[in-house]
Write a protein that holds these residues in place. Structure first.
Motif, PDB file in Angstrom:
ATOM      1  N   VAL A   1      43.850  27.558  33.464  1.00 32.46           N
ATOM      2  CA  VAL A   1      42.593  28.307  33.327  1.00 32.46           C
ATOM      3  C   VAL A   1      42.811  29.622  32.584  1.00 32.46           C
ATOM      4  CG1 VAL A   1      41.470  27.191  35.288  1.00 32.46           C
ATOM      5  CG2 VAL A   1      42.651  29.374  35.637  1.00 32.46           C
ATOM      6  N   VAL A   2      44.018  30.173  32.656  1.00 30.08           N
ATOM      7  CA  VAL A   2      44.343  31.374  31.881  1.00 30.08           C
ATOM      8  C   VAL A   2      44.232  31.057  30.395  1.00 30.08           C
ATOM      9  CG1 VAL A   2      46.313  32.804  31.155  1.00 30.08           C
ATOM     10  CG2 VAL A   2      45.728  32.621  33.574  1.00 30.08           C
TER      11      VAL A   2
ATOM     12  N   GLY B   1      53.266  39.329  34.972  1.00 33.01           N
ATOM     13  CA  GLY B   1      52.439  38.203  34.552  1.00 33.01           C
ATOM     14  C   GLY B   1      51.344  37.895  35.548  1.00 33.01           C
ATOM     15  N   LEU B   2      51.221  36.641  35.938  1.00 30.27           N
ATOM     16  CA  LEU B   2      50.207  36.238  36.912  1.00 30.27           C
ATOM     17  C   LEU B   2      50.362  36.973  38.242  1.00 30.27           C
ATOM     18  CD1 LEU B   2      49.892  32.391  36.407  1.00 30.27           C
ATOM     19  CD2 LEU B   2      48.055  34.057  36.243  1.00 30.27           C
ATOM     20  N   ASP B   3      51.563  37.423  38.541  1.00 28.31           N
ATOM     21  CA  ASP B   3      51.812  38.132  39.792  1.00 28.31           C
ATOM     22  C   ASP B   3      51.638  39.646  39.641  1.00 28.31           C
ATOM     23  OD1 ASP B   3      52.397  35.771  41.254  1.00 28.31           O
ATOM     24  OD2 ASP B   3      54.350  35.716  40.272  1.00 28.31           O
ATOM     25  N   GLY B   4      51.124  40.075  38.491  1.00 28.50           N
ATOM     26  CA  GLY B   4      50.877  41.489  38.253  1.00 28.50           C
ATOM     27  C   GLY B   4      49.641  41.964  38.998  1.00 28.50           C
ATOM     28  N   LEU B   5      49.734  43.176  39.526  1.00 27.19           N
ATOM     29  CA  LEU B   5      48.612  43.761  40.256  1.00 27.19           C
ATOM     30  C   LEU B   5      47.533  44.240  39.291  1.00 27.19           C
ATOM     31  CD1 LEU B   5      50.567  45.812  42.948  1.00 27.19           C
ATOM     32  CD2 LEU B   5      49.279  43.701  43.290  1.00 27.19           C
ATOM     33  N   LEU B   6      46.281  43.993  39.670  1.00 25.57           N
ATOM     34  CA  LEU B   6      45.165  44.416  38.836  1.00 25.57           C
ATOM     35  C   LEU B   6      44.653  45.798  39.222  1.00 25.57           C
ATOM     36  CD1 LEU B   6      43.023  41.169  38.526  1.00 25.57           C
ATOM     37  CD2 LEU B   6      44.793  42.056  36.999  1.00 25.57           C
ATOM     38  N   GLY B   7      44.994  46.253  40.393  1.00 22.30           N
ATOM     39  CA  GLY B   7      44.495  47.547  40.854  1.00 22.30           C
ATOM     40  C   GLY B   7      43.119  47.405  41.466  1.00 22.30           C
TER      41      GLY B   7
ATOM     42  N   GLN C   1      45.920  35.947  42.543  1.00 20.58           N
ATOM     43  CA  GLN C   1      45.057  35.983  43.729  1.00 20.58           C
ATOM     44  C   GLN C   1      43.588  36.083  43.333  1.00 20.58           C
ATOM     45  OE1 GLN C   1      46.977  39.361  45.514  1.00 20.58           O
ATOM     46  NE2 GLN C   1      48.015  38.101  47.057  1.00 20.58           N
ATOM     47  N   ASN C   2      43.285  36.875  42.321  1.00 21.66           N
ATOM     48  CA  ASN C   2      41.907  37.012  41.873  1.00 21.66           C
ATOM     49  C   ASN C   2      41.395  35.724  41.232  1.00 21.66           C
ATOM     50  OD1 ASN C   2      40.377  39.784  41.981  1.00 21.66           O
ATOM     51  ND2 ASN C   2      42.565  40.243  41.899  1.00 21.66           N
TER      52      ASN C   2
ATOM     53  N   ARG D   1      50.290  26.752  40.545  1.00 22.51           N
ATOM     54  CA  ARG D   1      50.639  27.646  39.438  1.00 22.51           C
ATOM     55  C   ARG D   1      50.216  27.025  38.104  1.00 22.51           C
ATOM     56  NH1 ARG D   1      52.302  32.892  40.029  1.00 22.51           N
ATOM     57  NH2 ARG D   1      53.527  33.512  38.269  1.00 22.51           N
ATOM     58  N   ALA D   2      50.415  25.727  37.959  1.00 25.01           N
ATOM     59  CA  ALA D   2      50.037  25.032  36.727  1.00 25.01           C
ATOM     60  C   ALA D   2      48.526  25.098  36.502  1.00 25.01           C
ATOM     61  CB  ALA D   2      50.495  23.581  36.769  1.00 25.01           C
TER      62      ALA D   2
END
Length: 155
Positions: A40-41, A56-62, A23-24, A34-35
């Motif tokens: 860009v990652v 992974g990409l769906d991990g929360l950043l806080g 999301q960020n 997703r690709a």
């Protein structure tokens, strides 16, 4: 509005939102695939961050990405700008929190991705500006054009 869409700015102070890494990253391009996010990652050297997040990409950043390093935050902002693919990219001390090796790799990727587009780099590091076509120096309210040799030799 069209002009604003054609410019991406990556500053030293990064704004991150409560939410996932995906999301960020997709903040300016919510329809990104997703690709595209994975691309860009890789380009921003965020692979290790993705691997460290349980989802992974769906991990929360806080909240505001408080558990991330300054370099990780800056690379997220750079990835966000790359995803936006603007006509004009402004990098305002955008690599100040990364080491010189990472900076060289990120700048090389940006140079490749933004070839033929306008890039404005603002930096105190001469190495960041070494390959620029034009060098402007602002001091005491005066703007002057510096010869390429001055930047290459770090004067």
């Amino acid at each position: 509005a069209a002009l604003r869409r054609s410019i991406a700015v990556v500053s030293q102070d990064i704004v991150l939102f409560r939410g996932t890494l995906a999301q960020n990253l997709a903040y300016s391009v919510p329809e990104a695939s997703r690709a595209e996010l994975e691309r860009v990652v890789r380009l921003a050297r965020l692979d290790s961050l993705v691997e460290s997040l349980p989802l992974g990409l769906d991990g929360l950043l806080g909240e505001r990405g408080q558990q991330l390093s300054g370099g990780q935050k800056q690379r997220i902002a750079i990835a966000r700008a790359v995803l936006q693919a603007p006509a004009i990219l402004v990098l305002d001390e955008a690599t100040s929190a990364v080491d010189e090796s990472t900076e060289r790799e990120v700048i090389a990727a940006i140079d490749q991705l933004f070839a033929g587009r306008t890039r404005i780099l603002i930096s105190h590091r001469a190495s960041t500006l070494a390959d620029a076509d034009l060098h402007l120096h602002l001091s005491d309210g005066k703007l002057q054009v510096l010869p390429q040799e001055v930047i290459r030799h770090g004067h």
